[in-house]
Motif scaffolding. Structure first.
Motif, PDB file in Angstrom:
ATOM      1  N   ARG A  35       8.594   2.227   7.967  1.00 39.40           N
ATOM      2  CA  ARG A  35       7.467   3.168   7.991  1.00 39.40           C
ATOM      3  C   ARG A  35       7.082   3.556   6.570  1.00 39.40           C
ATOM      4  O   ARG A  35       7.925   3.628   5.676  1.00 39.40           O
ATOM      5  CB  ARG A  35       7.798   4.373   8.866  1.00 39.40           C
ATOM      6  CG  ARG A  35       8.476   5.512   8.198  1.00 39.40           C
ATOM      7  CD  ARG A  35       8.729   6.638   9.188  1.00 39.40           C
ATOM      8  NE  ARG A  35       9.709   7.553   8.617  1.00 39.40           N
ATOM      9  CZ  ARG A  35       9.377   8.604   7.877  1.00 39.40           C
ATOM     10  NH1 ARG A  35       8.128   8.878   7.640  1.00 39.40           N
ATOM     11  NH2 ARG A  35      10.322   9.385   7.361  1.00 39.40           N
ATOM     12  N   ARG A  36       5.782   3.788   6.409  1.00 38.80           N
ATOM     13  CA  ARG A  36       5.248   4.104   5.090  1.00 38.80           C
ATOM     14  C   ARG A  36       5.285   5.613   4.874  1.00 38.80           C
ATOM     15  O   ARG A  36       4.968   6.379   5.777  1.00 38.80           O
ATOM     16  CB  ARG A  36       3.798   3.613   5.003  1.00 38.80           C
ATOM     17  CG  ARG A  36       3.216   3.563   3.613  1.00 38.80           C
ATOM     18  CD  ARG A  36       1.816   2.993   3.659  1.00 38.80           C
ATOM     19  NE  ARG A  36       0.928   3.854   4.414  1.00 38.80           N
ATOM     20  CZ  ARG A  36       0.255   4.868   3.885  1.00 38.80           C
ATOM     21  NH1 ARG A  36       0.338   5.130   2.614  1.00 38.80           N
ATOM     22  NH2 ARG A  36      -0.528   5.615   4.639  1.00 38.80           N
ATOM     23  N   LYS A  73      -8.498   9.513  -1.654  1.00 38.56           N
ATOM     24  CA  LYS A  73      -8.623   8.733  -0.416  1.00 38.56           C
ATOM     25  C   LYS A  73      -7.715   7.513  -0.565  1.00 38.56           C
ATOM     26  O   LYS A  73      -6.901   7.441  -1.447  1.00 38.56           O
ATOM     27  CB  LYS A  73     -10.064   8.292  -0.217  1.00 38.56           C
ATOM     28  CG  LYS A  73     -11.014   9.460  -0.067  1.00 38.56           C
ATOM     29  CD  LYS A  73     -12.434   8.966  -0.042  1.00 38.56           C
ATOM     30  CE  LYS A  73     -13.397  10.141  -0.078  1.00 38.56           C
ATOM     31  NZ  LYS A  73     -14.701   9.772  -0.607  1.00 38.56           N
ATOM     32  N   ASP A  75       0.809  -1.224   0.000  1.00 37.49           N
ATOM     33  CA  ASP A  75       0.000   0.000   0.000  1.00 37.49           C
ATOM     34  C   ASP A  75       0.839   1.269   0.000  1.00 37.49           C
ATOM     35  O   ASP A  75       0.439   2.279   0.560  1.00 37.49           O
ATOM     36  CB  ASP A  75      -0.963  -0.021   1.188  1.00 37.49           C
ATOM     37  CG  ASP A  75      -0.233  -0.162   2.512  1.00 37.49           C
ATOM     38  OD1 ASP A  75       1.009  -0.254   2.510  1.00 37.49           O
ATOM     39  OD2 ASP A  75      -0.905  -0.183   3.562  1.00 37.49           O
ATOM     40  N   GLY A  76       2.023   1.216  -0.586  1.00 37.89           N
ATOM     41  CA  GLY A  76       2.834   2.419  -0.686  1.00 37.89           C
ATOM     42  C   GLY A  76       4.311   2.105  -0.653  1.00 37.89           C
ATOM     43  O   GLY A  76       4.720   0.951  -0.795  1.00 37.89           O
ATOM     44  N   TYR A  82       7.775   2.115   1.485  1.00 41.32           N
ATOM     45  CA  TYR A  82       8.214   2.002   2.882  1.00 41.32           C
ATOM     46  C   TYR A  82       9.708   2.289   3.005  1.00 41.32           C
ATOM     47  O   TYR A  82      10.464   2.128   2.045  1.00 41.32           O
ATOM     48  CB  TYR A  82       7.918   0.599   3.405  1.00 41.32           C
ATOM     49  CG  TYR A  82       6.465   0.360   3.763  1.00 41.32           C
ATOM     50  CD1 TYR A  82       6.043   0.375   5.089  1.00 41.32           C
ATOM     51  CD2 TYR A  82       5.520   0.140   2.775  1.00 41.32           C
ATOM     52  CE1 TYR A  82       4.713   0.161   5.420  1.00 41.32           C
ATOM     53  CE2 TYR A  82       4.175  -0.070   3.092  1.00 41.32           C
ATOM     54  CZ  TYR A  82       3.790  -0.060   4.420  1.00 41.32           C
ATOM     55  OH  TYR A  82       2.468  -0.263   4.746  1.00 41.32           O
ATOM     56  N   GLU A 120       3.830   9.004   3.198  1.00 43.62           N
ATOM     57  CA  GLU A 120       2.622   9.558   2.560  1.00 43.62           C
ATOM     58  C   GLU A 120       3.027  10.255   1.272  1.00 43.62           C
ATOM     59  O   GLU A 120       2.377  10.101   0.244  1.00 43.62           O
ATOM     60  CB  GLU A 120       1.946  10.592   3.475  1.00 43.62           C
ATOM     61  CG  GLU A 120       1.057  10.026   4.557  1.00 43.62           C
ATOM     62  CD  GLU A 120      -0.173   9.304   4.013  1.00 43.62           C
ATOM     63  OE1 GLU A 120      -0.756   9.774   3.025  1.00 43.62           O
ATOM     64  OE2 GLU A 120      -0.524   8.261   4.597  1.00 43.62           O
ATOM     65  N   ARG A 121       4.108  11.056   1.384  1.00 41.42           N
ATOM     66  CA  ARG A 121       4.637  11.819   0.263  1.00 41.42           C
ATOM     67  C   ARG A 121       6.138  11.806   0.324  1.00 41.42           C
ATOM     68  O   ARG A 121       6.706  11.866   1.407  1.00 41.42           O
ATOM     69  CB  ARG A 121       4.229  13.297   0.379  1.00 41.42           C
ATOM     70  CG  ARG A 121       2.871  13.569  -0.058  1.00 41.42           C
ATOM     71  CD  ARG A 121       2.545  15.032   0.077  1.00 41.42           C
ATOM     72  NE  ARG A 121       1.233  15.227  -0.486  1.00 41.42           N
ATOM     73  CZ  ARG A 121       1.001  15.410  -1.776  1.00 41.42           C
ATOM     74  NH1 ARG A 121       2.003  15.495  -2.619  1.00 41.42           N
ATOM     75  NH2 ARG A 121      -0.221  15.529  -2.227  1.00 41.42           N
ATOM     76  N   ARG A 180      -5.054   4.356   0.862  1.00 40.66           N
ATOM     77  CA  ARG A 180      -3.660   4.380   1.319  1.00 40.66           C
ATOM     78  C   ARG A 180      -2.743   4.327   0.108  1.00 40.66           C
ATOM     79  O   ARG A 180      -2.876   3.438  -0.728  1.00 40.66           O
ATOM     80  CB  ARG A 180      -3.392   3.187   2.239  1.00 40.66           C
ATOM     81  CG  ARG A 180      -3.882   3.416   3.658  1.00 40.66           C
ATOM     82  CD  ARG A 180      -3.889   2.119   4.405  1.00 40.66           C
ATOM     83  NE  ARG A 180      -2.550   1.663   4.761  1.00 40.66           N
ATOM     84  CZ  ARG A 180      -1.877   2.064   5.822  1.00 40.66           C
ATOM     85  NH1 ARG A 180      -2.396   2.953   6.635  1.00 40.66           N
ATOM     86  NH2 ARG A 180      -0.689   1.578   6.082  1.00 40.66           N
ATOM     87  N   THR A 187       1.327   6.092  -1.459  1.00 35.70           N
ATOM     88  CA  THR A 187       2.444   7.039  -1.337  1.00 35.70           C
ATOM     89  C   THR A 187       2.520   7.842  -2.627  1.00 35.70           C
ATOM     90  O   THR A 187       2.492   7.268  -3.722  1.00 35.70           O
ATOM     91  CB  THR A 187       3.778   6.288  -1.139  1.00 35.70           C
ATOM     92  OG1 THR A 187       3.729   5.555   0.086  1.00 35.70           O
ATOM     93  CG2 THR A 187       4.962   7.266  -1.098  1.00 35.70           C
TER      94      THR A 187
END
Ligand code: UDP
Length: 240
Positions: A179-180, A230, A165-166, A168, A182-183, A232, A234
């Motif tokens: 840790r994932r 919306k 989901d992104g 890490y 966000e940006r 999850r 990155t």
């Protein structure tokens, strides 16, 4: 009015995503789920191109060697992406949107040949365009194709569908402290040695200031959620 964070995107769907839990080949119910998600995303008013991988059938680098030249193996890999695109095209049309496969390798009896102007026209006419056959050249990947087509189609972003989901800080399966993000900027991703895409694809994205949004295709309505801002994911290299 478009109710979406991005109005014109390329969605990169790996071959693996189409294989579902089977890990190999084509898993029809998974394809139907992805097609329905793409059609709902398109219904938001988003211009949608899809670059399809082929790893669920064949990857050039894995089968080359022992007398099979890499260029030939890659041609086989590119053909695998056409197989996937055709399956997805049919599923998208069944789900209610108009779709057109364009292959970088000419095979007019099977599908249209990729031409930039024609692809732009299909998008303007509201069709979902499936970009098959990769770049049409060996030694490249469909991640590179996704960034290339995004730049050619003047897209806002590449949506990279994966099974995580992104992005890490470390492998979340091996490191509990991973840790994932966000940006993250393209530069920071390079400095931290994060693998978002292969080096060629990533360099092209960075050079063209093309944001890459990494998300999991396993989540229901994954593409639609990303487009609605919306879900999850990155965002690599997006605007602050
Ligand atoms: N391929 C290629 N040139 C391209 C894109 C893909 O030769 O421009 C070949 C290569 O052999 C690759 C295969 O097609 O392994 C499938 O693409 P990819 O590995 O990118 O698929 P994915 O991992 O996304 O399923």
């Amino acid at each position: 009015m478009v109710d979406a964070a991005y109005q014109r995107v390329i969605v990169k769907v790996s071959g693996e995503a189409l294989a579902g839990s089977e890990g190999y080949g084509i898993h029809q119910s998974t394809i139907d789920r992805i097609a329905a998600d793409l059609v709902r995303s398109h219904a938001l008013g988003v211009a949608l191109g899809v670059v399809v991988g082929g790893g669920n059938i064949l990857r050039g680098v894995s089968v080359s060697g022992a007398g099979l030249p890499r260029a030939t193996a890659d041609a086989m890999g590119m053909l695998a992406t056409v197989v996937n695109a055709l399956v997805l095209e049919v599923a998208i049309e069944r789900a209610g949107a108009s779709a057109r496969t364009m292959s970088a390798l000419a095979m007019p009896q099977v599908c249209e040949t990729y031409e930039r102007q024609r692809a732009l026209r299909h998008l303007a006419d509201g069709r979902i365009v499936l970009f098959a056959g990769g770049t049409g050249n060996p030694f490249f990947t469909t991640d590179t194709t996704a960034v290339l087509r995004a730049a050619e189609m003047r897209c806002d972003a590449v949506l990279k569908a994966t099974n995580v989901d992104g992005v890490y800080s470390a492998d979340p399966k091996k490191d509990r402290n991973a840790r994932r993000f966000e940006r993250i900027s393209h530069e920071e991703a390079i400095e931290r040695g994060l693998k978002v895409m292969d080096a060629t694809a990533f360099a092209l994205a960075r050079e063209n200031l093309m944001p890459i949004i990494v998300f999991s295709i396993a989540a229901p309505d994954a593409v639609e959620s990303v487009l609605r801002g919306k879900g999850r994911a990155t965002v690599v290299g997006g605007r602050e």
